[in-house]
Design a protein around this motif. Structure first.
Motif, PDB file in Angstrom:
ATOM      1  N   TYR A   1       0.854  -1.188   0.000  1.00  0.00           N
ATOM      2  CA  TYR A   1       0.000   0.000   0.000  1.00  0.00           C
ATOM      3  C   TYR A   1       0.890   1.237   0.000  1.00  0.00           C
ATOM      4  O   TYR A   1       1.907   1.281   0.704  1.00  0.00           O
ATOM      5  CB  TYR A   1      -0.869   0.060   1.260  1.00  0.00           C
ATOM      6  CG  TYR A   1      -2.072  -0.833   1.214  1.00  0.00           C
ATOM      7  CD1 TYR A   1      -3.254  -0.407   0.605  1.00  0.00           C
ATOM      8  CD2 TYR A   1      -2.029  -2.112   1.779  1.00  0.00           C
ATOM      9  CE1 TYR A   1      -4.369  -1.240   0.562  1.00  0.00           C
ATOM     10  CE2 TYR A   1      -3.134  -2.943   1.734  1.00  0.00           C
ATOM     11  CZ  TYR A   1      -4.308  -2.498   1.124  1.00  0.00           C
ATOM     12  OH  TYR A   1      -5.396  -3.307   1.075  1.00  0.00           O
ATOM     13  N   GLY A   2       0.491   2.233  -0.791  1.00  0.00           N
ATOM     14  CA  GLY A   2       1.114   3.544  -0.679  1.00  0.00           C
ATOM     15  C   GLY A   2       0.240   4.373   0.241  1.00  0.00           C
ATOM     16  O   GLY A   2      -0.987   4.227   0.252  1.00  0.00           O
ATOM     17  N   ILE A   3       0.875   5.214   1.053  1.00  0.00           N
ATOM     18  CA  ILE A   3       0.101   6.123   1.914  1.00  0.00           C
ATOM     19  C   ILE A   3       0.391   7.541   1.438  1.00  0.00           C
ATOM     20  O   ILE A   3       1.558   7.928   1.316  1.00  0.00           O
ATOM     21  CB  ILE A   3       0.519   5.983   3.403  1.00  0.00           C
ATOM     22  CG1 ILE A   3       0.473   4.520   3.855  1.00  0.00           C
ATOM     23  CG2 ILE A   3      -0.370   6.863   4.291  1.00  0.00           C
ATOM     24  CD1 ILE A   3       1.053   4.295   5.254  1.00  0.00           C
ATOM     25  N   ASN A   4      -0.657   8.289   1.133  1.00  0.00           N
ATOM     26  CA  ASN A   4      -0.475   9.682   0.688  1.00  0.00           C
ATOM     27  C   ASN A   4      -0.221  10.606   1.884  1.00  0.00           C
ATOM     28  O   ASN A   4      -0.753  10.391   2.967  1.00  0.00           O
ATOM     29  CB  ASN A   4      -1.731  10.175  -0.033  1.00  0.00           C
ATOM     30  CG  ASN A   4      -1.859   9.580  -1.420  1.00  0.00           C
ATOM     31  OD1 ASN A   4      -0.864   9.234  -2.055  1.00  0.00           O
ATOM     32  ND2 ASN A   4      -3.089   9.453  -1.883  1.00  0.00           N
ATOM     33  N   TYR A   5       0.575  11.635   1.653  1.00  0.00           N
ATOM     34  CA  TYR A   5       0.805  12.709   2.642  1.00  0.00           C
ATOM     35  C   TYR A   5       1.369  12.227   3.985  1.00  0.00           C
ATOM     36  O   TYR A   5       0.959  12.690   5.048  1.00  0.00           O
ATOM     37  CB  TYR A   5      -0.482  13.518   2.872  1.00  0.00           C
ATOM     38  CG  TYR A   5      -0.934  14.246   1.628  1.00  0.00           C
ATOM     39  CD1 TYR A   5      -0.241  15.360   1.164  1.00  0.00           C
ATOM     40  CD2 TYR A   5      -2.037  13.806   0.900  1.00  0.00           C
ATOM     41  CE1 TYR A   5      -0.639  16.017   0.005  1.00  0.00           C
ATOM     42  CE2 TYR A   5      -2.435  14.451  -0.266  1.00  0.00           C
ATOM     43  CZ  TYR A   5      -1.730  15.568  -0.694  1.00  0.00           C
ATOM     44  OH  TYR A   5      -2.110  16.206  -1.841  1.00  0.00           O
ATOM     45  N   GLY A   6       2.271  11.279   3.939  1.00  0.00           N
ATOM     46  CA  GLY A   6       3.033  10.901   5.143  1.00  0.00           C
ATOM     47  C   GLY A   6       2.167  10.442   6.300  1.00  0.00           C
ATOM     48  O   GLY A   6       1.144   9.757   6.119  1.00  0.00           O
TER      49      GLY A   6
ATOM     50  N   ILE B   1      -3.055   8.665   9.349  1.00  0.00           N
ATOM     51  CA  ILE B   1      -4.130   8.978  10.308  1.00  0.00           C
ATOM     52  C   ILE B   1      -5.475   9.132   9.588  1.00  0.00           C
ATOM     53  O   ILE B   1      -6.516   8.665  10.061  1.00  0.00           O
ATOM     54  CB  ILE B   1      -3.787  10.272  11.096  1.00  0.00           C
ATOM     55  CG1 ILE B   1      -2.576  10.018  12.003  1.00  0.00           C
ATOM     56  CG2 ILE B   1      -4.987  10.774  11.905  1.00  0.00           C
ATOM     57  CD1 ILE B   1      -2.040  11.252  12.701  1.00  0.00           C
ATOM     58  N   GLU B   2      -5.432   9.769   8.415  1.00  0.00           N
ATOM     59  CA  GLU B   2      -6.680  10.066   7.673  1.00  0.00           C
ATOM     60  C   GLU B   2      -7.132   8.915   6.778  1.00  0.00           C
ATOM     61  O   GLU B   2      -8.036   9.070   5.970  1.00  0.00           O
ATOM     62  CB  GLU B   2      -6.488  11.331   6.823  1.00  0.00           C
ATOM     63  CG  GLU B   2      -6.273  12.604   7.630  1.00  0.00           C
ATOM     64  CD  GLU B   2      -7.443  12.910   8.557  1.00  0.00           C
ATOM     65  OE1 GLU B   2      -8.591  12.697   8.139  1.00  0.00           O
ATOM     66  OE2 GLU B   2      -7.182  13.350   9.696  1.00  0.00           O
ATOM     67  N   ASN B   3      -6.456   7.778   6.869  1.00  0.00           N
ATOM     68  CA  ASN B   3      -6.843   6.589   6.105  1.00  0.00           C
ATOM     69  C   ASN B   3      -6.703   6.792   4.597  1.00  0.00           C
ATOM     70  O   ASN B   3      -7.529   6.316   3.818  1.00  0.00           O
ATOM     71  CB  ASN B   3      -8.300   6.224   6.437  1.00  0.00           C
ATOM     72  CG  ASN B   3      -8.487   4.716   6.399  1.00  0.00           C
ATOM     73  OD1 ASN B   3      -7.543   3.967   6.186  1.00  0.00           O
ATOM     74  ND2 ASN B   3      -9.717   4.289   6.596  1.00  0.00           N
ATOM     75  N   ASP B   4      -5.658   7.485   4.173  1.00  0.00           N
ATOM     76  CA  ASP B   4      -5.450   7.798   2.760  1.00  0.00           C
ATOM     77  C   ASP B   4      -4.449   6.796   2.156  1.00  0.00           C
ATOM     78  O   ASP B   4      -3.295   7.124   1.891  1.00  0.00           O
ATOM     79  CB  ASP B   4      -4.936   9.249   2.655  1.00  0.00           C
ATOM     80  CG  ASP B   4      -5.045   9.800   1.259  1.00  0.00           C
ATOM     81  OD1 ASP B   4      -5.432   9.045   0.349  1.00  0.00           O
ATOM     82  OD2 ASP B   4      -4.738  10.988   1.072  1.00  0.00           O
ATOM     83  N   PHE B   5      -4.915   5.563   1.965  1.00  0.00           N
ATOM     84  CA  PHE B   5      -4.060   4.474   1.483  1.00  0.00           C
ATOM     85  C   PHE B   5      -4.497   4.069   0.072  1.00  0.00           C
ATOM     86  O   PHE B   5      -5.668   4.160  -0.257  1.00  0.00           O
ATOM     87  CB  PHE B   5      -4.217   3.214   2.357  1.00  0.00           C
ATOM     88  CG  PHE B   5      -3.677   3.325   3.766  1.00  0.00           C
ATOM     89  CD1 PHE B   5      -4.132   4.284   4.660  1.00  0.00           C
ATOM     90  CD2 PHE B   5      -2.725   2.419   4.210  1.00  0.00           C
ATOM     91  CE1 PHE B   5      -3.644   4.349   5.961  1.00  0.00           C
ATOM     92  CE2 PHE B   5      -2.228   2.472   5.506  1.00  0.00           C
ATOM     93  CZ  PHE B   5      -2.697   3.442   6.387  1.00  0.00           C
ATOM     94  N   TRP B   6      -3.584   3.576  -0.729  1.00  0.00           N
ATOM     95  CA  TRP B   6      -3.970   2.963  -2.004  1.00  0.00           C
ATOM     96  C   TRP B   6      -3.022   1.825  -2.329  1.00  0.00           C
ATOM     97  O   TRP B   6      -1.850   1.863  -1.995  1.00  0.00           O
ATOM     98  CB  TRP B   6      -4.078   3.960  -3.142  1.00  0.00           C
ATOM     99  CG  TRP B   6      -2.916   4.892  -3.393  1.00  0.00           C
ATOM    100  CD1 TRP B   6      -2.388   5.785  -2.509  1.00  0.00           C
ATOM    101  CD2 TRP B   6      -2.156   5.029  -4.595  1.00  0.00           C
ATOM    102  NE1 TRP B   6      -1.351   6.491  -3.088  1.00  0.00           N
ATOM    103  CE2 TRP B   6      -1.194   6.050  -4.378  1.00  0.00           C
ATOM    104  CE3 TRP B   6      -2.208   4.434  -5.853  1.00  0.00           C
ATOM    105  CZ2 TRP B   6      -0.277   6.459  -5.350  1.00  0.00           C
ATOM    106  CZ3 TRP B   6      -1.290   4.858  -6.823  1.00  0.00           C
ATOM    107  CH2 TRP B   6      -0.349   5.852  -6.565  1.00  0.00           C
TER     108      TRP B   6
END
Ligand code: ATP
Length: 329
Positions: A40-45, A50-55
């Motif tokens: 998974y890549g996580i956006n914005y470190g 924390i904000e669950n921004d995974f892809w």
């Protein structure tokens, strides 16, 4: 205790961006997929954690990025991760995806965040040093440094044309709030008359000597390379001081700014990023944690996060000495 098998990892970039971060993301992803590990890549470190921004990352997501500056995963600084509540939210999001290990690409601040997280939760972190400052202890090299160095050298070469044509002194400011290696390396590479870096104080005497010599010889063109964190002020302040003392001298200032952070990474940055990316996945698969992957004497090393601190990194004294030798008359 039996080692837990790694089946799924995450990768993210944090702190200031640096050229070569994309090459590291690509290498981490490819090395993981080659080992049948999901990524998974996580956006914005830490913010995205924390904000669950995974892809989910696959081969097609990291195609054609090895030559791109910046980071496809974006980057950020995140106050909330400094709190326990923030880290707890991040843990929940990682756990929900069954992520067994994380690769963080960033500076020592990001490694501190990772250390703090791993002391509370059971997910291992491995770090890859990504910063144009090359200021992290335990590694000879950080991703982005060579590209930034070359950007500064190319810019100063151009400024030198005007300096020589007009008989002007240029105070050129490079990045480096606490670390002078970028200024020192680029100053050597472009033949700067004086280099002023945060780690070495007596260099201002060299500036005075250069000015006096120039006045005596009626030669007043030259490059003074100043790291932005130089203790008594950056390029603007130094130029003002010289102009106040010597009104006849034509002093100009050029602050290079963010051009130093961008651009296509050099071959050296791409190779270092690729080596470190693969090594980071190897370390996670070997059950290791809280380590930064570094390069020492051209070989991959693993350095505990606790040693990978900016503050522990000494300046290259050989570079300081040779600058003095080659600018001495
Ligand atoms: P750069 O040097 O390029 O700025 P860096 O990785 O050192 O990169 P920082 O801004 O120092 O960047 O740190 C990145 C993030 O790491 C911070 O915004 C914060 O979310 C997290 N972090 C840093 N220190 C800690 C800590 N002690 N505890 C928890 N999180 C931390």
């Amino acid at each position: 205790m039996q080692k837990k098998k790694i089946k799924c990892i995450a990768v993210f970039t944090s702190g200031g961006d640096a050229p070569g971060m994309n090459a590291a993301i690509r290498a981490v992803t490819r090395a993981a997929l080659a080992n049948k590990v999901e990524v998974y890549g996580i956006n914005y470190g830490f913010h995205g954690m924390i904000e669950n921004d995974f892809w989910k990352l696959n081969y097609e997501d990291i195609g054609g990025i090895i030559n791109l500056g910046g980071t496809i995963l974006k980057t950020a600084r995140c106050k909330e991760f400094v709190t326990y509540e923030g880290r707890q939210k991040a843990y929940k999001n990682l756990k929900e995806r069954n992520i067994d290990g994380v690769v963080v690409i960033g500076g020592d601040g990001s490694f501190n965040g990772a250390t703090c997280f791993s002391s509370e939760f059971d997910i291992p972190f491995i770090g890859i040093p990504g910063t144009i400052d090359n200021d992290i202890n335990g590694t000879d090299y950080t991703i982005g440094f060579d590209t930034a160095l070359n950007t500064v050298v190319r810019a100063v070469d151009k400024i030198k044309d005007t300096a020589r044509s007009h008989g002007r002194i240029f105070f050129v400011e490079s990045m480096g709030r606490e670390a002078g290696l970028l200024a020192l390396g680029s100053g050597l590479a472009c033949g700067a008359e004086v280099i002023l870096i945060p780690e070495v104080m007596e260099q201002e005497e060299e500036l005075d000597k250069f000015i006096q010599k120039g006045i005596a010889n009626k030669k007043t063109s030259g490059i003074i390379l100043v790291a932005e964190g130089y203790k008594t002020g950056g390029a603007l302040k130094l130029a003002e001081r010289v102009k106040a003392k010597h009104p006849d001298i034509e002093a100009r200032v050029s602050i290079l700014g963010h051009i130093q952070r961008g651009g296509s990474p050099t071959a050296q940055d791409r190779i270092a990023a690729t080596r470190m990316g693969v090594a980071a996945v190897d370390s996670l698969l070997a059950g290791k944690k809280n380590l930064m992957i570094g390069l020492k004497n051209h070989a991959i090393v693993e350095v505990p996060f606790s040693l990978a601190e900016k503050a522990f990194r000494p300046i290259n004294s050989e570079f300081v000495r040779i600058q003095k030798v080659i600018t001495r008359d």
